[in-house]
Design a protein around this motif. Structure first.
Motif, short mmCIF file in Angstrom:
data_model
loop_
_atom_site.label_atom_id
_atom_site.label_comp_id
_atom_site.label_asym_id
_atom_site.label_seq_id
_atom_site.Cartn_x
_atom_site.Cartn_y
_atom_site.Cartn_z
N GLU A 213 4.59 -11.46 3.26
CA GLU A 213 4.38 -10.70 2.03
C GLU A 213 4.15 -9.23 2.32
O GLU A 213 4.64 -8.36 1.61
CB GLU A 213 3.20 -11.26 1.24
N LEU A 214 3.41 -8.95 3.39
CA LEU A 214 3.19 -7.55 3.75
C LEU A 214 4.50 -6.88 4.15
O LEU A 214 4.72 -5.70 3.89
CB LEU A 214 2.17 -7.41 4.88
N PHE A 217 6.54 -6.31 0.93
CA PHE A 217 6.05 -5.17 0.17
C PHE A 217 6.01 -3.90 1.00
O PHE A 217 5.41 -2.90 0.60
CB PHE A 217 4.65 -5.47 -0.40
N LYS A 219 4.49 -3.00 3.62
CA LYS A 219 3.22 -2.54 4.17
C LYS A 219 3.30 -2.64 5.69
O LYS A 219 2.68 -1.88 6.40
CB LYS A 219 2.04 -3.42 3.69
#
Lengths: 354, 233
Positions: A213-214, A217, A219
């Motif tokens: 997920e990081l 997104f 990140k």
């Protein structure tokens, strides 16, 4: 371009590697393409700066033992990895192909000391720039230890390594000797608990963030040197034994307290660059999610306590993780705390702060 | 002549910058899914879609299966386009039908079987999960599959473009092959790192060279607002 033989070897011989990640847990799974042999490694993403500081700050403490100490770390970490993966020496005709395969795998983890490989019978020369950690610490002991372990695993012969830095360029020379390996690696074996505690868990029901997920997104991204980073702080991936072995070796030198201090202080420095919100609640949320996404377990902070479920287990214990958790929490809540209570169980950690 | 018939007709979703991500608009007469966890704004995407249709004098239907009427009205009222939306509802350009969650089978008799006669141009079903969520035995599972396939057949027979709202948390979404059955999928997700960030991606859109990266978006009083994409597309 690969030759037909190399292509076939790649398709048949080399295993499939999968990174399985869920909240709090990252597993590196290596599966034989044909056959049912598989190995699993509990994996974490570690901040480069923290590891580099450990190398730099340990120099005055270890003095003339410094080089041997860190070469041993690189060596034992790699030997442990091969032991967990049941890696054995290939036929000598495949030595060059397998060696290239292994070092290419390291490059993916940020270890670029082996970018250029020259093999001349029993002499191997490696060169590479921007190797993670050593590019900051200017110490290539870990790379030398890794090289020694790799060559010994592939040849079953004792290997001598030497090397140095030339600006940012790391140069290693290894000579495979015609004698049996001296090191007894039985002490690097893991217990049955490694599999039981690390892999028989499904954390997908938890809401905490996963590594994927990081990345989704943006990140966690690749920087200009192709290294993974979170908010410009470089990460490198490694089996949990890598860091816990470092702590264990510090302990053997009666330097546990120094280890804790160095790791805590450098974690604080990293955390200050990452946790940029003026709102404590937001910083705490970010810490919980970073801990989860980088494979350190599922963390919940509330009322001066942090509880971590499913931290990465190795037989060396969890002590080395404590200054990391504390460093992040102290920056998140903007307060230098003291640990007043500690509860460590097989698959959980609880720290209470003043 | 043959070349012209292969051109895909497109219709606008009604969110600024979105249509640029899908070569100018959604493929007409297709069935699209909007999938994501709770709270990401799936229903709001549906509202934009219906409003855009009504503005273009198309007949639009909103089938509400999850939320009661009061909740839907409250949701619409939260946006600046509420007055315009409600005017279209009053004029019959946007028709909102409410069904109880457990009465989803009625949808066939009351609506889907008659869909061709209704001459609907745009349809939103919110959420489509009710067709299969809560199924606990094989007999009912087999019935659910039949109903889903029947729904898709009916939706394809008519000339309408359908948006199915799909709850991501439901494992059933995958087990009933919905992502494979739809012509396109808009995937919504959020990240909570102290502040909530939302991103959409378009993993599938038949007959379209869609934008491959994901795009940030916000939910505001104007509805859904997309950020600039990172490259010209």
């Amino acid at each position: 371009m690969a030759s037909p033989a190399e292509y076939l070897l790649n398709k048949i011989l080399f295993p499939k590697k999968l990174l399985i990640e869920q909240p709090g847990i990252i597993i590196n799974k290596v599966v034989q393409k044909y056959g049912d042999k598989q190995s699993r490694f509990r994996t974490i993403f570690f901040f480069e700066e923290i590891m580099a500081e450990l190398q730099i700050k340990s120099k005055p403490l270890l003095k003339n033992k410094h080089e041997i100490f860190w070469t041993k770390i690189g060596y034992e970490t790699t030997k442990r990895y091969f032991k967990l993966g049941s890696v054995s020496a290939p036929p000598s005709i495949l030595f060059k192909t397998v060696l290239n395969y292994i070092f290419n795998g390291f490059k993916g983890a940020g270890q670029t000391f082996c970018e250029d490989i020259k093999i001349n019978k029993s002499i191997i020369e490696l060169k590479g720039k921007n190797n993670v950690v050593s590019r900051l610490s200017k110490t290539n002991s870990i790379s030398k230890g890794i090289t020694k372990a790799v060559l010994e695993a592939l040849t079953n012969k004792e290997t001598k390594v030497s090397g140095h830095f030339d600006e940012n360029l790391e140069i290693i020379k290894a000579i495979i000797q015609d004698k049996k390996i001296e090191y007894d690696d039985k002490n690097l074996e893991e217990t049955n608990l490694y599999n039981k505690v690390n892999f028989q868990v499904n954390t997908n029901k938890f809401k905490e963030t996963s590594f994927k997920e990081l990345m989704k997104f943006k990140k966690i991204t690749f920087d200009e040197n192709n290294k993974l980073s979170y908010k410009n702080q470089t990460l490198f991936v490694g089996e949990i034994g890598m860091v816990s072995l470092i702590h264990n070796n510090f302990k053997e030198e009666n330097l546990s307290e120094d280890f804790n201090k160095i790791v805590y202080n450098s974690t604080v420095e990293v955390a200050k660059k990452i946790l940029l919100s003026k709102i404590i609640k937001n910083n705490i949320k970010e810490v919980e999610n970073i801990i989860s996404a980088l494979g350190y377990g599922i963390a919940t902070y509330s009322k001066n306590k942090i509880k971590i479920k499913y931290p990465p287990y190795s037989k060396y214990g969890y002590e080395f993780l404590i200054p990391i958790y504390k460093g992040f929490i102290d920056v998140a809540i903007d307060k230098k705390t003291k640990i007043i209570n500690k509860k460590i169980e097989l698959n959980s950690i609880m720290l209470e702060f003043s | 002549m043959a070349k012209k018939s292969l051109e895909v007709q497109r219709i606008k979703l009604g969110i600024e910058k979105f249509d640029d991500l899908v070569q100018g608009g959604l493929p007409k007469e297709s069935i699209l899914g909007i999938m994501g966890p709770p709270g990401v704004g799936k229903s709001i995407f549906g509202l934009h879609y219906l409003l855009e249709g009504a503005r273009n004098k198309e007949k639009c239907v909103f089938l509400c299966l999850d939320e009661p009427e009061s909740n839907i009205k409250r949701m619409i009222q939260g946006f600046e386009f509420a007055d315009e939306f409600n005017k279209f509802v009053k004029k019959g350009k946007i028709v909102i039908k409410y069904f109880d969650y457990e009465e989803y089978e009625r949808i066939y008799d009351d609506f889907l079987d008659k869909i061709n006669e209704e001459k609907v141009d745009r349809l939103v079903i919110d959420s489509f999960n009710c067709f299969y969520d809560g199924i606990i035995d094989v007999k009912h599972e087999s019935n659910a599959r039949k109903m889903i396939q029947k729904a898709f057949r009916n939706l394809r027979k008519s000339n309408l473009t359908t948006v199915l709202i799909l709850e991501k948390e439901s494992e059933s979404v995958l087990s009933y092959n919905i992502p494979y059955m739809v012509d396109g999928m808009i995937s919504l997700d959020y990240l909570d790192m102290g502040t909530i960030e939302r991103r959409l991606s378009i993993p599938k859109m038949r007959w379209t060279s869609q934008y491959k990266d994901s795009v940030d978006y916000e939910i505001s009083k104007s509805g859904i607002i997309l950020s600039e994409t990172e490259e010209d597309f």
